[in-house]
Design a protein around this motif. Structure first.
Motif, PDB file in Angstrom:
ATOM      1  N   UNK A 167       0.843  -1.192   0.000  1.00  0.00           N
ATOM      2  CA  UNK A 167       0.000   0.000   0.000  1.00  0.00           C
ATOM      3  C   UNK A 167       0.883   1.249   0.000  1.00  0.00           C
ATOM      4  N   UNK A 168       0.964   1.877  -1.157  1.00  0.00           N
ATOM      5  CA  UNK A 168       1.870   3.023  -1.329  1.00  0.00           C
ATOM      6  C   UNK A 168       1.447   4.172  -0.416  1.00  0.00           C
ATOM      7  N   UNK A 169       0.124   4.342  -0.275  1.00  0.00           N
ATOM      8  CA  UNK A 169      -0.358   5.460   0.545  1.00  0.00           C
ATOM      9  C   UNK A 169       0.026   5.251   2.011  1.00  0.00           C
ATOM     10  N   UNK A 170       0.019   3.998   2.447  1.00  0.00           N
ATOM     11  CA  UNK A 170       0.388   3.710   3.840  1.00  0.00           C
ATOM     12  C   UNK A 170       1.896   3.884   4.063  1.00  0.00           C
ATOM     13  N   UNK A 171       2.669   3.613   2.984  1.00  0.00           N
ATOM     14  CA  UNK A 171       4.132   3.616   3.124  1.00  0.00           C
ATOM     15  C   UNK A 171       4.774   4.980   2.901  1.00  0.00           C
ATOM     16  N   UNK A 172       4.079   5.808   2.090  1.00  0.00           N
ATOM     17  CA  UNK A 172       4.727   6.993   1.515  1.00  0.00           C
ATOM     18  C   UNK A 172       5.455   7.885   2.528  1.00  0.00           C
ATOM     19  N   UNK A 173       4.842   8.125   3.683  1.00  0.00           N
ATOM     20  CA  UNK A 173       5.435   9.070   4.640  1.00  0.00           C
ATOM     21  C   UNK A 173       6.410   8.447   5.621  1.00  0.00           C
ATOM     22  N   UNK A 174       6.657   7.182   5.498  1.00  0.00           N
ATOM     23  CA  UNK A 174       7.481   6.499   6.511  1.00  0.00           C
ATOM     24  C   UNK A 174       8.954   6.865   6.420  1.00  0.00           C
ATOM     25  N   UNK A 175       9.612   6.833   7.576  1.00  0.00           N
ATOM     26  CA  UNK A 175      11.066   7.017   7.602  1.00  0.00           C
ATOM     27  C   UNK A 175      11.710   5.637   7.609  1.00  0.00           C
ATOM     28  N   UNK A 176      13.012   5.624   7.423  1.00  0.00           N
ATOM     29  CA  UNK A 176      13.734   4.349   7.469  1.00  0.00           C
ATOM     30  C   UNK A 176      13.564   3.694   8.831  1.00  0.00           C
ATOM     31  N   UNK A 177      13.552   4.509   9.885  1.00  0.00           N
ATOM     32  CA  UNK A 177      13.410   3.951  11.230  1.00  0.00           C
ATOM     33  C   UNK A 177      12.007   3.385  11.452  1.00  0.00           C
ATOM     34  N   UNK A 178      10.973   4.046  10.826  1.00  0.00           N
ATOM     35  CA  UNK A 178       9.619   3.469  10.884  1.00  0.00           C
ATOM     36  C   UNK A 178       9.650   2.087  10.244  1.00  0.00           C
ATOM     37  N   UNK A 179      10.274   2.032   9.067  1.00  0.00           N
ATOM     38  CA  UNK A 179      10.303   0.763   8.319  1.00  0.00           C
ATOM     39  C   UNK A 179      10.998  -0.317   9.150  1.00  0.00           C
ATOM     40  N   UNK A 180      12.091   0.093   9.788  1.00  0.00           N
ATOM     41  CA  UNK A 180      12.865  -0.862  10.595  1.00  0.00           C
ATOM     42  C   UNK A 180      12.046  -1.334  11.799  1.00  0.00           C
ATOM     43  N   UNK A 181      11.347  -0.385  12.433  1.00  0.00           N
ATOM     44  CA  UNK A 181      10.589  -0.719  13.637  1.00  0.00           C
ATOM     45  C   UNK A 181       9.360  -1.553  13.297  1.00  0.00           C
TER      46      UNK A 181
END
Ligand code: HXC
Length: 259
Positions: free
Chosen positions: A68-82
């Motif tokens: 889901x691009x809309x869910x991912x778009x604003x994430x930071x690398x640390x969000x992704x990692x967490x």
């Protein structure tokens, strides 16, 4: 609790369950909730003795158009990692029973990766496979560079991953990515037919055979052969082996119980 993003059809045929992705307006984009529901459903179905094969499908227009691009778009690398959303995929990978992807329409990005995580792919004539992450400034993250390359070879994988080009069902069949193509109105039916064929076999032998085939992807030939032989010998501890061989001798159809 009822899942929100998927529909679970328990017995679409004897011993066959079907998980249908159900975010049609978003072309079944794989948000975190949907992936968690698939993971939970697979855990339950994998442990359910009345299920031997599991089909995953979307609808005619889309298997899944990716994460889901809309869910991912604003994430930071640390969000992704967490959040570590790919840990869900590790659990899905552990499913012991065969998974068949029934693909019609778009199977893109994470959608293509989900189909490739399945053991077989039945596609409709309208199926389109692609890894378009490059157009979003990223790259595949759930197997697209690895499983796709192993399935279709370096040349086609490089082209798909570096340009984001979609391939047709015919190209996918020629490249060895999918098992068969059927008219769009038959794609689910055909997947069920394939599932029934597998569900009629010994579920123990099926699981061990699946495990051994997958071993070919991450072991040396020697190690894989050793693993295969061990599973082969082990199956002689099952009643199904006695039944299968006795039925052959008596010229009748075996009845496998998964014991
Ligand atoms: C969120 C999506 C989506 C996606 C489609 N939609 N794909 N929403 N994430 N991946 C939404 C659209 O925003 C739109 O909603 C609705 O679904 C219908 O899509 P349209 O674009 O209007 O349809 P169409 O013109 O037919 O085009 C279909 C399409 C296009 C070619 C599939 O939607 C597209 O390019 N989607 C993105 C494909 C993609 O890049 N996938 C990779 C994602 S990254 P609205 O509300 O606007 O009408 C990825 C990383 C993997 O997967 C990591 C592992 C999980």
């Amino acid at each position: 609790m009822q899942p929100e993003y998927i529909i679970i059809h328990q017995q679409v045929a004897p011993y066959v369950a079907h998980i249908q992705l159900n975010r049609p307006k978003e072309l079944n984009a794989l948000n975190l909730g949907l992936m968690t529901e698939i993971k939970e459903a697979l855990k339950v179905l994998d442990a359910d003795e009345s299920v031997r094969v599991i089909i995953i499908s979307g609808n005619e227009k889309a298997f899944a158009a990716g994460a889901d691009i809309k869910q991912m778009a604003g994430r930071t690398a640390m969000d992704m990692y967490t959040i570590d959303q790919f840990s869900t995929w590790d659990t899905i990978k552990k499913t012991k029973k065969p998974l068949i992807a029934a693909v019609s329409g778009f199977a893109l990005g994470g959608g293509c990766e989900l189909a490739m995580l399945c053991d077989m792919i039945v596609a409709s004539e309208t199926a389109r496979f692609g890894q378009p992450e490059i157009k979003l400034g990223v790259m595949p993250g759930a197997g697209g560079t690895q499983r796709l390359t192993r399935a279709v070879g370096k040349a086609m994988a490089m082209e798909m991953v570096l340009t984001g080009r979609f391939i047709t069902a015919v190209e996918a069949l020629q490249a060895g990515l999918i098992n068969r193509i059927v008219p769009v109105e038959l794609f689910l039916q055909e997947a069920i037919k394939l599932a029934e064929e597998i569900a009629a076999q010994s579920p123990l032998a099926v699981k061990m055979a699946k495990e051994a085939v997958l071993k070919a992807f991450d072991s040396s030939l020697e190690e894989g052969l050793h693993f295969e032989r061990k599973n082969f010998y082990l199956l002689f501890a099952s009643e199904d082996q006695k039944e299968g061989m006795q039925a052959f001798i008596e010229k009748r159809t075996p009845v496998f119980k998964g014991k």
